[in-house]
Design a protein around this motif. Structure first.
Motif, PDB file in Angstrom:
ATOM      1  N   GLU A  82      50.272   8.593  61.921  1.00  0.00           N
ATOM      2  CA  GLU A  82      51.080   9.798  62.100  1.00  0.00           C
ATOM      3  C   GLU A  82      51.392  10.038  63.572  1.00  0.00           C
ATOM      4  OE1 GLU A  82      53.145  13.372  60.971  1.00  0.00           O
ATOM      5  OE2 GLU A  82      52.737  11.423  60.071  1.00  0.00           O
ATOM      6  N   LEU A  83      50.446   9.749  64.460  1.00  0.00           N
ATOM      7  CA  LEU A  83      50.694   9.894  65.896  1.00  0.00           C
ATOM      8  C   LEU A  83      51.807   8.952  66.345  1.00  0.00           C
ATOM      9  CD1 LEU A  83      49.819  11.143  68.641  1.00  0.00           C
ATOM     10  CD2 LEU A  83      48.191   9.242  68.834  1.00  0.00           C
ATOM     11  N   VAL A  84      51.770   7.715  65.888  1.00  0.00           N
ATOM     12  CA  VAL A  84      52.829   6.755  66.232  1.00  0.00           C
ATOM     13  C   VAL A  84      54.159   7.227  65.657  1.00  0.00           C
ATOM     14  CG1 VAL A  84      53.639   4.377  65.959  1.00  0.00           C
ATOM     15  CG2 VAL A  84      51.219   4.824  66.428  1.00  0.00           C
ATOM     16  N   ARG A 120      53.745  16.642  78.806  1.00  0.00           N
ATOM     17  CA  ARG A 120      54.353  16.537  77.473  1.00  0.00           C
ATOM     18  C   ARG A 120      53.777  15.353  76.716  1.00  0.00           C
ATOM     19  NH1 ARG A 120      56.939  19.503  74.187  1.00  0.00           N
ATOM     20  NH2 ARG A 120      58.161  20.320  75.906  1.00  0.00           N
ATOM     21  N   PHE A 121      53.664  14.210  77.425  1.00  0.00           N
ATOM     22  CA  PHE A 121      53.212  12.986  76.771  1.00  0.00           C
ATOM     23  C   PHE A 121      51.788  12.650  77.159  1.00  0.00           C
ATOM     24  CE2 PHE A 121      57.859  12.531  77.046  1.00  0.00           C
ATOM     25  CZ  PHE A 121      58.134  12.462  75.697  1.00  0.00           C
ATOM     26  N   SER A 122      50.932  13.637  77.159  1.00  0.00           N
ATOM     27  CA  SER A 122      49.529  13.415  77.486  1.00  0.00           C
ATOM     28  C   SER A 122      48.680  14.048  76.401  1.00  0.00           C
ATOM     29  CB  SER A 122      49.185  14.044  78.836  1.00  0.00           C
ATOM     30  OG  SER A 122      49.164  15.457  78.731  1.00  0.00           O
ATOM     31  N   ALA A 123      47.371  13.862  76.551  1.00  0.00           N
ATOM     32  CA  ALA A 123      46.470  14.465  75.575  1.00  0.00           C
ATOM     33  C   ALA A 123      46.652  15.976  75.533  1.00  0.00           C
ATOM     34  CB  ALA A 123      45.028  14.112  75.911  1.00  0.00           C
ATOM     35  N   MET A 154      49.409   3.752  75.270  1.00  0.00           N
ATOM     36  CA  MET A 154      49.775   2.607  74.438  1.00  0.00           C
ATOM     37  C   MET A 154      50.789   3.003  73.373  1.00  0.00           C
ATOM     38  SD  MET A 154      46.031   0.806  74.157  1.00  0.00           S
ATOM     39  CE  MET A 154      46.586  -0.622  73.252  1.00  0.00           C
ATOM     40  N   VAL A 155      50.570   4.156  72.749  1.00  0.00           N
ATOM     41  CA  VAL A 155      51.505   4.624  71.716  1.00  0.00           C
ATOM     42  C   VAL A 155      52.872   4.905  72.338  1.00  0.00           C
ATOM     43  CG1 VAL A 155      52.008   6.495  70.088  1.00  0.00           C
ATOM     44  CG2 VAL A 155      49.683   5.564  70.238  1.00  0.00           C
ATOM     45  N   ILE A 156      52.880   5.683  73.420  1.00  0.00           N
ATOM     46  CA  ILE A 156      54.150   6.067  74.053  1.00  0.00           C
ATOM     47  C   ILE A 156      54.829   4.856  74.680  1.00  0.00           C
ATOM     48  CG2 ILE A 156      55.154   7.459  75.917  1.00  0.00           C
ATOM     49  CD1 ILE A 156      52.705   9.419  75.310  1.00  0.00           C
ATOM     50  N   ARG A 181      49.009  -0.323  62.947  1.00  0.00           N
ATOM     51  CA  ARG A 181      48.020  -1.294  62.491  1.00  0.00           C
ATOM     52  C   ARG A 181      47.476  -2.122  63.658  1.00  0.00           C
ATOM     53  NH1 ARG A 181      50.929  -3.333  59.016  1.00  0.00           N
ATOM     54  NH2 ARG A 181      51.520  -5.289  60.018  1.00  0.00           N
ATOM     55  N   ILE A 182      48.363  -2.552  64.563  1.00  0.00           N
ATOM     56  CA  ILE A 182      47.913  -3.323  65.728  1.00  0.00           C
ATOM     57  C   ILE A 182      47.049  -2.457  66.646  1.00  0.00           C
ATOM     58  CG2 ILE A 182      48.696  -4.451  67.858  1.00  0.00           C
ATOM     59  CD1 ILE A 182      51.084  -5.514  66.224  1.00  0.00           C
ATOM     60  N   LEU A 183      47.446  -1.208  66.846  1.00  0.00           N
ATOM     61  CA  LEU A 183      46.633  -0.319  67.674  1.00  0.00           C
ATOM     62  C   LEU A 183      45.261  -0.076  67.053  1.00  0.00           C
ATOM     63  CD1 LEU A 183      49.337   2.271  68.733  1.00  0.00           C
ATOM     64  CD2 LEU A 183      48.104   0.743  70.266  1.00  0.00           C
ATOM     65  N   LEU A 184      45.219  -0.007  65.736  1.00  0.00           N
ATOM     66  CA  LEU A 184      43.959   0.256  65.047  1.00  0.00           C
ATOM     67  C   LEU A 184      43.057  -0.976  65.035  1.00  0.00           C
ATOM     68  CD1 LEU A 184      42.344   2.338  63.351  1.00  0.00           C
ATOM     69  CD2 LEU A 184      43.425   1.334  61.333  1.00  0.00           C
ATOM     70  N   ASN A 185      43.631  -2.148  64.749  1.00  0.00           N
ATOM     71  CA  ASN A 185      42.828  -3.345  64.503  1.00  0.00           C
ATOM     72  C   ASN A 185      42.921  -4.404  65.588  1.00  0.00           C
ATOM     73  OD1 ASN A 185      42.056  -2.360  61.911  1.00  0.00           O
ATOM     74  ND2 ASN A 185      44.044  -2.993  61.122  1.00  0.00           N
ATOM     75  N   GLY A 186      43.839  -4.246  66.552  1.00  0.00           N
ATOM     76  CA  GLY A 186      44.062  -5.307  67.521  1.00  0.00           C
ATOM     77  C   GLY A 186      44.872  -6.428  66.902  1.00  0.00           C
ATOM     78  N   VAL A 187      44.866  -7.579  67.565  1.00  0.00           N
ATOM     79  CA  VAL A 187      45.693  -8.694  67.083  1.00  0.00           C
ATOM     80  C   VAL A 187      44.865  -9.831  66.511  1.00  0.00           C
ATOM     81  CG1 VAL A 187      47.607  -8.172  68.655  1.00  0.00           C
ATOM     82  CG2 VAL A 187      45.771  -9.678  69.436  1.00  0.00           C
TER      83      VAL A 187
END
Length: 196
Positions: A82-84, A120-123, A154-156, A181-187
């Motif tokens: 959802e964040l992505v 705006r684009f920070s935590a 990484m998302v932004i 999926r890549i952010l969650l699990n890597g490559v």
């Protein structure tokens, strides 16, 4: 003694005018004078509220932005997806497509707008994201060493790069799913060990 409070009607009229004109003429040709005329107010009234065109465009573009709060679904994988998705949506609205390149250019020379974009684009812009990540660490879904700001970068960064390489229409649901999926699990393949 403080001055009169700001008139919310003028704020609304100026932001609406800025958004309309941005869509009509683009960032480079947008002027504060034209915005003031369209809003039925004066340039000094606009500059009392926003110190530059960039500040005004930033607020008009992200006026109803989806960063009001971090996603909390109860599943970190779903939260990250959802964040992505929200980030992709935020950066590919019709106004953002026009405004973001100009705002990034302005941020290079204007430290105040640079700070506003970072906020705006920070935590801080995603209120509650630290809590979402802390809950995911607590439940064992996320490594405790993950830094909130780095994850957001990484998302932004992925979304901005994809708009450049694919165009804004390329941030499809499939792109969102693959990126999350890549952010969650890597490559690495599932179950692969770490390098020594």
């Amino acid at each position: 003694m403080t001055g009169r409070p700001r008139d919310a009607r003028i704020d609304d009229a100026v932001l609406t005018a800025a958004a309309e004109l941005l869509a009509e003429v683009g960032y480079a040709d947008l002027t504060v004078a034209a915005i003031a005329d369209r809003a039925g107010t004066s340039r000094p009234a606009v500059y009392r509220r926003w110190p530059s065109k960039a500040h005004l465009v930033h607020e008009a573009t992200f006026r109803d932005a989806a960063t009001a709060g971090a996603p909390r679904t109860g599943s970190f994988a779903d939260d990250l997806h959802e964040l992505v998705r929200r980030t992709a949506e935020l950066l590919t609205t019709p106004l953002a497509r026009i405004a973001v390149p100009g705002l990034i250019a302005e941020a290079a020379t204007d430290p105040v707008i640079h700070r506003r974009l970072l906020e705006r684009f920070s935590a801080g812009g995603w209120r509650g994201l630290d809590d979402t990540l802390a809950a995911a660490v607590e439940s064992g879904e996320l490594d405790g060493g993950v830094d909130t700001l780095v994850m957001l970068e990484m998302v932004i960064g992925a979304a901005l790069a994809a708009t450049l390489t694919r165009g804004p229409d390329g941030l499809t649901p499939e792109w969102v799913g693959t990126t999350a999926r890549i952010l969650l699990n890597g490559v690495r393949p599932a179950g692969a060990g770490t390098a020594g």
